[in-house]
Motif scaffolding. Structure first.
Motif, PDB file in Angstrom:
ATOM      1  N   UNK A  65      78.535  70.079  54.512  1.00 23.16           N
ATOM      2  CA  UNK A  65      77.360  69.255  54.711  1.00 23.16           C
ATOM      3  C   UNK A  65      76.451  69.944  55.724  1.00 23.16           C
ATOM      4  N   UNK A  66      75.209  70.103  55.382  1.00 18.89           N
ATOM      5  CA  UNK A  66      74.257  70.691  56.317  1.00 18.89           C
ATOM      6  C   UNK A  66      73.015  69.819  56.375  1.00 18.89           C
ATOM      7  N   UNK A  67      72.367  69.837  57.525  1.00 24.70           N
ATOM      8  CA  UNK A  67      71.140  69.082  57.747  1.00 24.70           C
ATOM      9  C   UNK A  67      70.010  70.100  57.781  1.00 24.70           C
ATOM     10  N   UNK A  68      69.008  69.912  56.915  1.00 27.65           N
ATOM     11  CA  UNK A  68      67.972  70.921  56.777  1.00 27.65           C
ATOM     12  C   UNK A  68      66.597  70.378  57.136  1.00 27.65           C
ATOM     13  N   UNK A  69      65.739  71.287  57.561  1.00 25.32           N
ATOM     14  CA  UNK A  69      64.336  71.008  57.814  1.00 25.32           C
ATOM     15  C   UNK A  69      63.554  71.839  56.805  1.00 25.32           C
ATOM     16  N   UNK A  70      63.211  71.244  55.673  1.00 24.49           N
ATOM     17  CA  UNK A  70      62.581  71.985  54.592  1.00 24.49           C
ATOM     18  C   UNK A  70      61.153  72.404  54.911  1.00 24.49           C
ATOM     19  N   UNK A  71      60.498  71.666  55.778  1.00 28.46           N
ATOM     20  CA  UNK A  71      59.106  71.962  56.093  1.00 28.46           C
ATOM     21  C   UNK A  71      58.947  73.142  57.051  1.00 28.46           C
ATOM     22  N   UNK A  72      60.033  73.592  57.639  1.00 25.61           N
ATOM     23  CA  UNK A  72      59.933  74.677  58.624  1.00 25.61           C
ATOM     24  C   UNK A  72      59.352  75.940  58.002  1.00 25.61           C
ATOM     25  N   UNK A  73      59.840  76.352  56.849  1.00 25.95           N
ATOM     26  CA  UNK A  73      59.343  77.571  56.214  1.00 25.95           C
ATOM     27  C   UNK A  73      57.931  77.384  55.664  1.00 25.95           C
ATOM     28  N   UNK A  74      57.594  76.148  55.314  1.00 27.81           N
ATOM     29  CA  UNK A  74      56.260  75.876  54.777  1.00 27.81           C
ATOM     30  C   UNK A  74      55.207  75.827  55.877  1.00 27.81           C
ATOM     31  N   UNK A  75      55.541  75.235  57.016  1.00 25.58           N
ATOM     32  CA  UNK A  75      54.585  75.047  58.104  1.00 25.58           C
ATOM     33  C   UNK A  75      54.474  76.246  59.038  1.00 25.58           C
ATOM     34  N   UNK A  76      55.470  77.129  59.049  1.00 31.28           N
ATOM     35  CA  UNK A  76      55.492  78.240  59.997  1.00 31.28           C
ATOM     36  C   UNK A  76      55.747  79.556  59.290  1.00 31.28           C
ATOM     37  N   UNK A  77      55.115  80.608  59.789  1.00 31.50           N
ATOM     38  CA  UNK A  77      55.374  81.968  59.341  1.00 31.50           C
ATOM     39  C   UNK A  77      56.429  82.527  60.291  1.00 31.50           C
ATOM     40  N   UNK A  78      57.694  82.436  59.908  1.00 34.73           N
ATOM     41  CA  UNK A  78      58.806  82.765  60.795  1.00 34.73           C
ATOM     42  C   UNK A  78      59.018  84.276  60.850  1.00 34.73           C
ATOM     43  N   UNK A  79      58.980  84.817  62.065  1.00 36.38           N
ATOM     44  CA  UNK A  79      59.147  86.250  62.274  1.00 36.38           C
ATOM     45  C   UNK A  79      60.613  86.623  62.478  1.00 36.38           C
ATOM     46  N   UNK A  80      61.344  85.808  63.226  1.00 34.99           N
ATOM     47  CA  UNK A  80      62.751  86.095  63.521  1.00 34.99           C
ATOM     48  C   UNK A  80      63.574  84.839  63.282  1.00 34.99           C
ATOM     49  N   UNK A  81      64.801  85.024  62.805  1.00 33.41           N
ATOM     50  CA  UNK A  81      65.703  83.906  62.559  1.00 33.41           C
ATOM     51  C   UNK A  81      66.988  84.142  63.346  1.00 33.41           C
ATOM     52  N   UNK A  82      67.451  83.101  64.035  1.00 35.60           N
ATOM     53  CA  UNK A  82      68.649  83.173  64.864  1.00 35.60           C
ATOM     54  C   UNK A  82      69.638  82.096  64.435  1.00 35.60           C
ATOM     55  N   UNK A  83      70.914  82.345  64.700  1.00 36.32           N
ATOM     56  CA  UNK A  83      71.963  81.349  64.514  1.00 36.32           C
ATOM     57  C   UNK A  83      72.656  81.191  65.856  1.00 36.32           C
ATOM     58  N   UNK A  84      72.690  79.946  66.343  1.00 35.26           N
ATOM     59  CA  UNK A  84      73.242  79.671  67.665  1.00 35.26           C
ATOM     60  C   UNK A  84      74.285  78.565  67.581  1.00 35.26           C
ATOM     61  N   UNK A  85      75.239  78.602  68.492  1.00 41.06           N
ATOM     62  CA  UNK A  85      76.200  77.525  68.616  1.00 41.06           C
ATOM     63  C   UNK A  85      75.547  76.329  69.284  1.00 41.06           C
ATOM     64  N   UNK A  86      76.133  75.155  69.109  1.00 36.16           N
ATOM     65  CA  UNK A  86      75.582  73.926  69.672  1.00 36.16           C
ATOM     66  C   UNK A  86      76.614  73.304  70.594  1.00 36.16           C
ATOM     67  N   UNK A  87      76.160  72.833  71.758  1.00 36.56           N
ATOM     68  CA  UNK A  87      77.027  72.089  72.677  1.00 36.56           C
ATOM     69  C   UNK A  87      76.875  70.611  72.332  1.00 36.56           C
ATOM     70  N   UNK A  88      77.954  70.001  71.840  1.00 37.12           N
ATOM     71  CA  UNK A  88      77.919  68.600  71.411  1.00 37.12           C
ATOM     72  C   UNK A  88      78.835  67.739  72.259  1.00 37.12           C
ATOM     73  N   UNK A  89      78.476  66.463  72.359  1.00 37.44           N
ATOM     74  CA  UNK A  89      79.370  65.472  72.950  1.00 37.44           C
ATOM     75  C   UNK A  89      80.334  65.015  71.857  1.00 37.44           C
ATOM     76  N   UNK A  90      81.412  64.359  72.235  1.00 40.45           N
ATOM     77  CA  UNK A  90      82.436  63.971  71.266  1.00 40.45           C
ATOM     78  C   UNK A  90      81.910  62.977  70.233  1.00 40.45           C
TER      79      UNK A  90
END
Length: 144
Positions: A1-26
């Motif tokens: 299951x993934x949560x996506x933001x489909x408008x990101x590629x449409x609204x922005x001309x993305x130069x660099x893409x990163x993948x980062x870990x997330x600090x979550x609460x339980x």
């Protein structure tokens, strides 16, 4: 299951893409796994030399079966080199960092994919729509 933001590629001309870990609460893990979150209005910023995802909506369930939406800021885990590069890009005029997707990798760790780029103008968006329609028409003709 993934949560996506489909408008990101449409609204922005993305130069660099990163993948980062997330600090979550339980209490934030289960709603993310079931897809009960939204990153449509969220953005990424720098606070005290660290990168945070702000305005992330997570729908959490409480003990008495009431659900509550919480807009939070979540720390992203990146290397020092990547953090310096992202902060440098964000300080240049016009650059913005936008979350694209939240997913769980094969180890079960939460990750966020985000891009750094420049916002598109209205005429750029129209050009993207024209290009997309043209590619669809080409596929239809080639499929026949």
């Amino acid at each position: 299951m993934s949560i996506q933001n489909r408008r990101a590629k449409f609204d922005y001309d993305l130069k660099e893409i990163y993948i980062a870990g997330i600090v979550l609460q339980s209490y934030e893990v289960k709603p993310l796994r079931s897809g009960k979150a939204s990153i449509q209005s969220s953005y990424i910023s720098e606070i005290k030399g660290e990168i945070y995802a702000n305005n992330l909506e997570i729908i959490t369930a409480k003990k008495d079966f009431e659900s509550s939406k919480t807009k939070t800021h979540i720390k992203l885990l990146l290397s020092k080199r990547e953090i310096k590069k992202i902060i440098g890009l964000l300080k240049t005029k016009g650059y913005t960092a936008v979350p694209m997707e939240i997913f769980f990798n094969e180890k079960g760790l939460a990750k966020m994919k985000f891009g750094v780029g420049i916002g598109k103008k209205k005429f750029d968006k129209r050009e993207t729509i024209k290009e997309r329609d043209w590619n669809r028409k080409k596929q239809r003709v080639l499929a026949k």
